[in-house]
Design an enzyme around this catalytic site. Structure first.
Site, PDB file in Angstrom:
ATOM      1  N   SER A  74       0.797  -1.240   0.000  1.00 42.31           N
ATOM      2  CA  SER A  74       0.000   0.000   0.000  1.00 42.31           C
ATOM      3  C   SER A  74       0.823   1.282   0.000  1.00 42.31           C
ATOM      4  O   SER A  74       0.293   2.348  -0.321  1.00 42.31           O
ATOM      5  CB  SER A  74      -0.896   0.025   1.237  1.00 42.31           C
ATOM      6  OG  SER A  74      -2.173  -0.410   0.902  1.00 42.31           O
TER       7      SER A  74
ATOM      8  N   LYS B 252       0.836   3.522  -3.050  1.00 44.81           N
ATOM      9  CA  LYS B 252      -0.282   4.417  -3.399  1.00 44.81           C
ATOM     10  C   LYS B 252       0.145   5.893  -3.374  1.00 44.81           C
ATOM     11  O   LYS B 252      -0.355   6.715  -4.135  1.00 44.81           O
ATOM     12  CB  LYS B 252      -1.444   4.187  -2.419  1.00 44.81           C
ATOM     13  CG  LYS B 252      -2.070   2.793  -2.550  1.00 44.81           C
ATOM     14  CD  LYS B 252      -2.981   2.463  -1.375  1.00 44.81           C
ATOM     15  CE  LYS B 252      -3.623   1.087  -1.560  1.00 44.81           C
ATOM     16  NZ  LYS B 252      -4.330   0.607  -0.357  1.00 44.81           N
TER      17      LYS B 252
ATOM     18  N   TYR C 229      -2.202  -1.875 -10.744  1.00 44.61           N
ATOM     19  CA  TYR C 229      -2.282  -1.635  -9.300  1.00 44.61           C
ATOM     20  C   TYR C 229      -1.544  -2.727  -8.510  1.00 44.61           C
ATOM     21  O   TYR C 229      -0.744  -2.440  -7.613  1.00 44.61           O
ATOM     22  CB  TYR C 229      -3.751  -1.528  -8.858  1.00 44.61           C
ATOM     23  CG  TYR C 229      -3.905  -1.598  -7.365  1.00 44.61           C
ATOM     24  CD1 TYR C 229      -3.419  -0.568  -6.555  1.00 44.61           C
ATOM     25  CD2 TYR C 229      -4.485  -2.713  -6.747  1.00 44.61           C
ATOM     26  CE1 TYR C 229      -3.518  -0.645  -5.171  1.00 44.61           C
ATOM     27  CE2 TYR C 229      -4.578  -2.796  -5.372  1.00 44.61           C
ATOM     28  CZ  TYR C 229      -4.094  -1.773  -4.592  1.00 44.61           C
ATOM     29  OH  TYR C 229      -4.176  -1.856  -3.221  1.00 44.61           O
TER      30      TYR C 229
ATOM     31  N   TYR D 250      -4.170   3.428   7.608  1.00 43.85           N
ATOM     32  CA  TYR D 250      -5.447   2.694   7.670  1.00 43.85           C
ATOM     33  C   TYR D 250      -6.359   3.350   8.715  1.00 43.85           C
ATOM     34  O   TYR D 250      -6.376   4.573   8.836  1.00 43.85           O
ATOM     35  CB  TYR D 250      -5.214   1.203   7.982  1.00 43.85           C
ATOM     36  CG  TYR D 250      -4.292   0.520   6.995  1.00 43.85           C
ATOM     37  CD1 TYR D 250      -4.665   0.351   5.661  1.00 43.85           C
ATOM     38  CD2 TYR D 250      -3.046   0.040   7.379  1.00 43.85           C
ATOM     39  CE1 TYR D 250      -3.829  -0.288   4.753  1.00 43.85           C
ATOM     40  CE2 TYR D 250      -2.202  -0.605   6.478  1.00 43.85           C
ATOM     41  CZ  TYR D 250      -2.602  -0.757   5.173  1.00 43.85           C
ATOM     42  OH  TYR D 250      -1.772  -1.387   4.289  1.00 43.85           O
TER      43      TYR D 250
ATOM     44  N   VAL E 196       0.917  -3.865   3.844  1.00 41.74           N
ATOM     45  CA  VAL E 196       0.563  -5.139   4.457  1.00 41.74           C
ATOM     46  C   VAL E 196       1.774  -6.077   4.623  1.00 41.74           C
ATOM     47  O   VAL E 196       1.716  -7.028   5.396  1.00 41.74           O
ATOM     48  CB  VAL E 196      -0.586  -5.780   3.639  1.00 41.74           C
ATOM     49  CG1 VAL E 196      -0.068  -6.410   2.353  1.00 41.74           C
ATOM     50  CG2 VAL E 196      -1.372  -6.768   4.450  1.00 41.74           C
TER      51      VAL E 196
HETATM   52  N1  GLU Z   1      -1.898  -5.734  -2.486  1.00 45.78           N
HETATM   53  C1  GLU Z   1      -2.696  -5.420  -1.368  1.00 45.78           C
HETATM   54  C2  GLU Z   1      -4.152  -5.246  -1.767  1.00 45.78           C
HETATM   55  O1  GLU Z   1      -4.488  -4.379  -2.526  1.00 45.78           O
HETATM   56  C3  GLU Z   1      -2.168  -4.217  -0.677  1.00 45.78           C
HETATM   57  C4  GLU Z   1      -2.770  -4.119   0.630  1.00 45.78           C
HETATM   58  C5  GLU Z   1      -2.083  -3.218   1.600  1.00 45.78           C
HETATM   59  O2  GLU Z   1      -0.856  -3.094   1.670  1.00 45.78           O
HETATM   60  O3  GLU Z   1      -2.842  -2.643   2.362  1.00 45.78           O
HETATM   61  O4  GLU Z   1      -4.982  -5.949  -1.326  1.00 45.78           O
END
Ligand code: GLU
Length: 329
Positions: free
Chosen positions: A68, A71, A193, A245, A263
Site C-alpha cells: 500500500s 499508493k 495496481y 489505515y 501489508v
Molecule cells: N496488495 C494489497 C491489496 O491491494 C495491498 C494491501 C495493503 O498493503 O494494504 O490488497
C-alpha cells in the site's frame, strides 16, 4: 552525497532495534504464501535527511514488497499529470473511517474516499497518463525508483499470486465501473495496481523515498526532482489524514508526521524539511500496521518531539540530525 548522521541517531536506531526485537505481538498477513511465510523476526529501520544524512539498524537492507505504500507515489504521479483538481474530480480527499478495502463511494459523485484506500488507489492508477498499461506501470515504477534513487524491481511471484486471488479488488473495480467512478477496463487497471504493490524495496529505500517527500520532491542522493513541491505537500497531507489505515488519527496524535504503511510490514514516515524514516517488520496489529514499526515511531517521536504541531522550541530533532562533521559513507 551520502554521509553518516551523528552517533546519537545511529544509537537511537540500534537501541530501538534491540528493545523491540523481542516483541512477539502481531500477526503476519496470510492471504498469499510469500507474506504468510515472512520471517516475523525481521526488523529494519533507516533514517535519511533531505541533505543526504543516513543512519540504519537491523535488517534495513532486507527486501519487502511495498504494497500500500506504493499508493503515495502513484498519487504524486497523477498530481503531476492532471493537477490537484484533475485528481479530485475522480477521487476524494476524506478519511474513509472504514477498512482499506471497503466498498464505499461518495453519494452523488461516486468518488472513492481517498487515494490511500484500495478503491481510490485503483482509480488513481487508471489516471496515470499513458498509451497502454505497460507504459502506465513503467511510469509508476519510474516515479518510485526516482524517489528511491535506484532502479526498483517487481517480485513477479507476489504479483502473480495477488492477481490470481484479488477477488475483492476485482469486485471493487467492477463495482466502481458500474457506478461510473472507474472508466478504464478493470483487468488491466488491476494489473497495474497489483504490480505496483509487488515492487520490492528495503527499509533503507523507504527512508530515502520518505526523505524525497520531506525534501519537497528532490531525491537527497541523486538531486533529481521527481515531483513538484506541491505534489509532495499534497501526498504528505493525505498520508497524515489517511495513511495508516484506521489508525491514522491515533498515529497523528502520538507520532505526528505523515506516514503510510503496507501489508508486508513496511512503514514510511516523512517530516517536511527534516527527515524520512523507513521501517520494516512483518507482524501486523489489528489495524494492519507493523507492530514494531508503529512502536518504534511512537518511541522515537516521543524522544525527539518531531510532531508536526509541536512548537519549534520543543523539537529535539534538528539538533540531533545536525551534521557532525562526519565522513561521507
Ligand atoms: N496488495 C494489497 C491489496 O491491494 C495491498 C494491501 C495493503 O498493503 O494494504 O490488497
Amino acid at each position: 552525497m551520502r554521509r553518516e548522521l551523528p552517533p546519537v541517531v545511529h544509537e537511537a536506531l540500534a537501541t530501538l532495534h534491540d528493545e523491540l526485537l523481542p516483541v512477539t505481538d502481531g500477526e503476519l498477513a496470510d492471504y498469499i504464501p510469500p507474506l504468510a511465510k515472512a520471517r516475523p523476526d525481521r526488523f529494519g529501520l533507516a533514517v535519511c535527511t533531505p541533505e543526504g544524512g543516513f543512519a540504519a539498524a537491523g535488517d534495513h537492507d532486507e527486501p519487502l514488497t511495498i504494497q500500500s505504500i506504493s499508493k503515495v507515489f502513484t498519487m504524486a504521479l497523477v498530481l503531476g499529470d492532471r493537477g490537484l483538481e484533475g485528481l479530485l474530480k475522480h477521487v476524494g480527499a476524506e478519511p474513509s473511517g472504514e477498512s482499506f478495502n471497503a466498498v464505499s463511494l461518495e453519494e452523488g459523485t461516486g468518488r472513492p474516499d481517498n487515494p490511500m484506500i484500495n478503491a481510490g488507489a485503483i482509480v488513481t492508477c487508471s489516471l496515470v497518463k499513458a498509451d497502454d498499461s505497460t507504459e502506465r506501470f513503467e511510469r509508476i515504477l519510474g516515479m518510485m525508483s526516482g524517489c528511491a534513487g535506484r532502479e526498483l524491481e517487481v517480485d513477479e511471484k507476489v504479483f502473480e499470486l495477488e492477481f490470481a486471488t484479488s477477488d475483492r479488488n476485482r469486485a471493487l473495480g467492477h463495482f466502481m465501473r458500474s457506478a461510473g467512478s472507474l472508466t478504464a477496463e478493470v483487468e488491466p487497471t488491476l494489473e497495474v495496481y497489483l504490480r505496483q504493490c509487488a515492487v520490492l524495496v528495503t527499509a533503507s529505500d523507504l527512508a530515502v523515498m520518505a526523505a524525497t517527500l520531506a525534501a519537497g520532491g528532490v531525491n537527497p542522493f541523486t538531486d533529481e526532482r521527481v515531483m513538484s513541491t506541491e505534489a509532495a505537500r499534497h501526498v504528505m497531507t493525505l498520508m497524515a489524514t489517511c495513511g495508516m489505515y484506521d489508525a491514522s488519527g491515533e498515529w497523528m496524535l502520538r507520532v505526528g508526521s505523515p506516514a503510510k504503511s503496507g501489508v508486508a510490514g513496511g512503514v514510511m514516515t516523512a517530516s517536511p524539511a527534516q527527515f524520512g524514516l523507513g521501517l520494516f517488520s512483518p507482524p501486523l496489529d489489528e489495524k494492519g500496521n507493523s507492530v514494531r514499526g508503529v512502536e518504534a515511531c511512537h518511541r522515537l517521536a516521543e524522544r525527539f518531539s518531531w510532531h508536526a504541531f509541536a512548537l519549534p522550541a520543543d523539537r529535539q530533532l534538528p539538533a540531533a540530525l545536525e551534521d557532525d562533521d562526519a565522513e561521507g559513507a
